[in-house]
Design an enzyme around this catalytic site. Structure first.
Site, PDB file in Angstrom:
ATOM      1  N   GLY A 154       0.564  -1.002   0.024  1.00  0.00           N
ATOM      2  CA  GLY A 154       0.003   0.040  -0.019  1.00  0.00           C
ATOM      3  C   GLY A 154       0.756   1.314   0.053  1.00  0.00           C
ATOM      4  O   GLY A 154       1.837   1.218  -0.512  1.00  0.00           O
ATOM      5  N   MET A 180       2.443   2.957   2.374  1.00  0.00           N
ATOM      6  CA  MET A 180       3.754   2.415   2.967  1.00  0.00           C
ATOM      7  C   MET A 180       4.560   1.392   2.491  1.00  0.00           C
ATOM      8  O   MET A 180       5.760   1.846   1.954  1.00  0.00           O
ATOM      9  CB  MET A 180       3.613   2.457   4.573  1.00  0.00           C
ATOM     10  CG  MET A 180       3.192   3.538   5.286  1.00  0.00           C
ATOM     11  SD  MET A 180       4.383   4.859   5.578  1.00  0.00           S
ATOM     12  CE  MET A 180       5.438   3.875   6.844  1.00  0.00           C
ATOM     13  N   ASN A 200       1.917  -1.463  12.900  1.00  0.00           N
ATOM     14  CA  ASN A 200       1.718  -0.806  14.215  1.00  0.00           C
ATOM     15  C   ASN A 200       1.042  -1.697  15.214  1.00  0.00           C
ATOM     16  O   ASN A 200       0.450  -1.601  15.829  1.00  0.00           O
ATOM     17  CB  ASN A 200       0.893   0.384  13.921  1.00  0.00           C
ATOM     18  CG  ASN A 200       1.719   1.625  13.250  1.00  0.00           C
ATOM     19  OD1 ASN A 200       2.667   1.765  13.648  1.00  0.00           O
ATOM     20  ND2 ASN A 200       0.904   2.193  12.456  1.00  0.00           N
ATOM     21  N   SER A 222       8.400   5.407  10.520  1.00  0.00           N
ATOM     22  CA  SER A 222       7.779   6.659  10.525  1.00  0.00           C
ATOM     23  C   SER A 222       8.202   7.542   9.001  1.00  0.00           C
ATOM     24  O   SER A 222       9.373   7.206   8.742  1.00  0.00           O
ATOM     25  CB  SER A 222       7.923   7.589  11.531  1.00  0.00           C
ATOM     26  OG  SER A 222       7.416   8.717  11.321  1.00  0.00           O
ATOM     27  N   LYS A 251       7.707   3.652  18.854  1.00  0.00           N
ATOM     28  CA  LYS A 251       6.897   4.131  17.738  1.00  0.00           C
ATOM     29  C   LYS A 251       5.414   4.509  18.349  1.00  0.00           C
ATOM     30  O   LYS A 251       4.856   5.695  17.859  1.00  0.00           O
ATOM     31  CB  LYS A 251       6.847   3.069  16.670  1.00  0.00           C
ATOM     32  CG  LYS A 251       5.688   3.658  15.543  1.00  0.00           C
ATOM     33  CD  LYS A 251       6.184   4.906  14.863  1.00  0.00           C
ATOM     34  CE  LYS A 251       5.466   4.965  13.616  1.00  0.00           C
ATOM     35  NZ  LYS A 251       4.144   4.683  13.320  1.00  0.00           N
ATOM     36  N   HIS A 283       6.295   7.812  20.107  1.00  0.00           N
ATOM     37  CA  HIS A 283       6.377   8.764  18.891  1.00  0.00           C
ATOM     38  C   HIS A 283       5.136   9.384  18.520  1.00  0.00           C
ATOM     39  O   HIS A 283       4.724  10.335  18.202  1.00  0.00           O
ATOM     40  CB  HIS A 283       7.082   8.064  17.703  1.00  0.00           C
ATOM     41  CG  HIS A 283       7.260   8.880  16.551  1.00  0.00           C
ATOM     42  ND1 HIS A 283       6.010   8.613  15.611  1.00  0.00           N
ATOM     43  CD2 HIS A 283       8.087   9.617  15.964  1.00  0.00           C
ATOM     44  CE1 HIS A 283       6.390   9.389  14.659  1.00  0.00           C
ATOM     45  NE2 HIS A 283       7.574   9.938  14.663  1.00  0.00           N
ATOM     46  N   ASN A 284       4.082   8.361  18.258  1.00  0.00           N
ATOM     47  CA  ASN A 284       2.552   8.861  17.428  1.00  0.00           C
ATOM     48  C   ASN A 284       2.150   9.382  18.485  1.00  0.00           C
ATOM     49  O   ASN A 284       1.325  10.439  18.396  1.00  0.00           O
ATOM     50  CB  ASN A 284       2.212   7.538  17.044  1.00  0.00           C
ATOM     51  CG  ASN A 284       2.616   7.051  15.841  1.00  0.00           C
ATOM     52  OD1 ASN A 284       3.748   7.273  15.509  1.00  0.00           O
ATOM     53  ND2 ASN A 284       1.842   6.276  15.061  1.00  0.00           N
ATOM     54  N   GLU A 310       3.078  12.964  18.514  1.00  0.00           N
ATOM     55  CA  GLU A 310       2.595  13.370  17.262  1.00  0.00           C
ATOM     56  C   GLU A 310       1.351  13.965  17.617  1.00  0.00           C
ATOM     57  O   GLU A 310       0.898  15.039  16.942  1.00  0.00           O
ATOM     58  CB  GLU A 310       2.815  12.471  16.090  1.00  0.00           C
ATOM     59  CG  GLU A 310       2.096  12.942  14.829  1.00  0.00           C
ATOM     60  CD  GLU A 310       2.168  11.736  13.930  1.00  0.00           C
ATOM     61  OE1 GLU A 310       1.175  11.412  13.559  1.00  0.00           O
ATOM     62  OE2 GLU A 310       3.101  11.063  13.536  1.00  0.00           O
TER      63      GLU A 310
END
Length: 301
Positions: free
Chosen positions: A9, A11, A86, A112, A164, A167-168, A171
């Site tokens: 897809g 990513m 994820n 990311s 991660k 991190h999100n 964000e």
């Protein structure tokens, strides 16, 4: 190196393209026949030479679990699965334990970079055993930015997706702060150029960032954001970050508030605020209603 990529897809497809541009050979599988190289996971495994590396870039949950279960029956001892979606870090440990009896190795990798990763490189956050990380390092090096950085071996299995997740969560908080700043400046009569203000912050200020660059780009295309609906989905990592904060008794008010703000964005008419309005009416006579032509609440009297 030669590896398999499952999920092509936005990513996975761009990651496969970047790897090929860096000289690696990628065999891709996807349910979309227009983008895949092989028609099944079995064909993908057959196309790779042992010891194999298979990278998963499919949605967390049942799609990932199903792919791992199928691959566990197809791969051999010494092969390596990299879970680059994820998944929850707790599930990573279960995945690794389930594969251990078959001798199949496992890494969890937080990725990311979004749709810009193919051009700019990705942030790669890895969890797993050092020998497995070293084996896949040429792939990680190809995916990270050309100028260096963007990579960490964060710890054992689960650590890649844990960092991660955090991190999100960060964000979420950064995006919410920019959003609130936009709304405040747009509501104030004193500011004539909100898009220009954000553009000016991109250089020389302490809030300059890639997120700010993207916001400035969005405002250049649509200064009032009239073409968008004020609705924001959450992909799960924000919830997991808040839950981890609770589990470890770590206060995370900014991330938590940002998550709740996304929940609020999905409500056409907040049931909670209806209760507030009803109570204000009961004790103070502050009755409000909606007009048929204006969604804003206006006083009756």
């Amino acid at each position: 190196m030669k590896l398999g990529m499952v999920g092509l897809g936005k990513m996975g497809g761009n990651m496969a393209a970047r790897l090929r541009e860096k000289g690696h050979e990628v065999v891709g599988f996807d349910f979309d026949p227009e983008v895949r190289d092989v028609a099944s996971l079995a064909e993908l495994v057959q196309a790779l030479e042992a010891p194999r590396i298979v990278w998963l870039m499919v949605p967390a949950g049942e799609p990932t679990l199903g792919a791992i279960a199928e691959l566990s029956e197809l791969l051999d001892a010494g092969d390596l699965i990299i879970e680059g979606g994820n998944s929850h870090y707790v599930q990573d440990r279960k995945n690794a334990d389930g594969l251990k009896d078959r001798g199949i190795r496992y890494l969890d990798v937080g990725v990311s970079g979004g749709v810009w990763g193919r051009q700019n490189g990705y942030g790669i956050m890895v969890g797993g055993a050092a020998q497995d990380v070293e084996r896949a390092k040429p792939v990680f090096d190809a995916l990270t930015p050309d100028e260096g950085g963007g990579y960490v071996h964060a710890g054992g299995v689960g650590a890649g997706h844990f960092v991660k997740m955090v991190h999100n969560g960060i964000e979420y908080g950064m995006m919410q702060a920019f959003a609130e700043g936009f709304e405040l400046m747009a509501a104030a009569d004193i500011v004539d150029d909100v898009p220009g203000t954000f553009e000016s912050w991109r250089e020389g200020t302490v809030v300059r960032s890639w997120l700010l660059d993207l916001l400035s780009r969005a405002l250049e295309e649509d200064p009032d954001l009239d073409g968008l609906r004020g609705y924001a989905q959450d992909s799960g990592e924000g919830r997991w970050t808040v839950q981890a904060a609770v589990d470890h008794a770590v206060p995370a008010p900014a991330i938590t508030a940002a998550l709740y703000a996304r929940f609020a964005s999905r409500q056409e008419d907040s049931p909670a605020m209806k209760v507030i309005a009803a109570l204000r009416n009961q004790f103070g006579g502050h009755a409000v209603t909606r007009t048929t032509d204006d969604p804003a609440r206006t006083p009756r009297s």
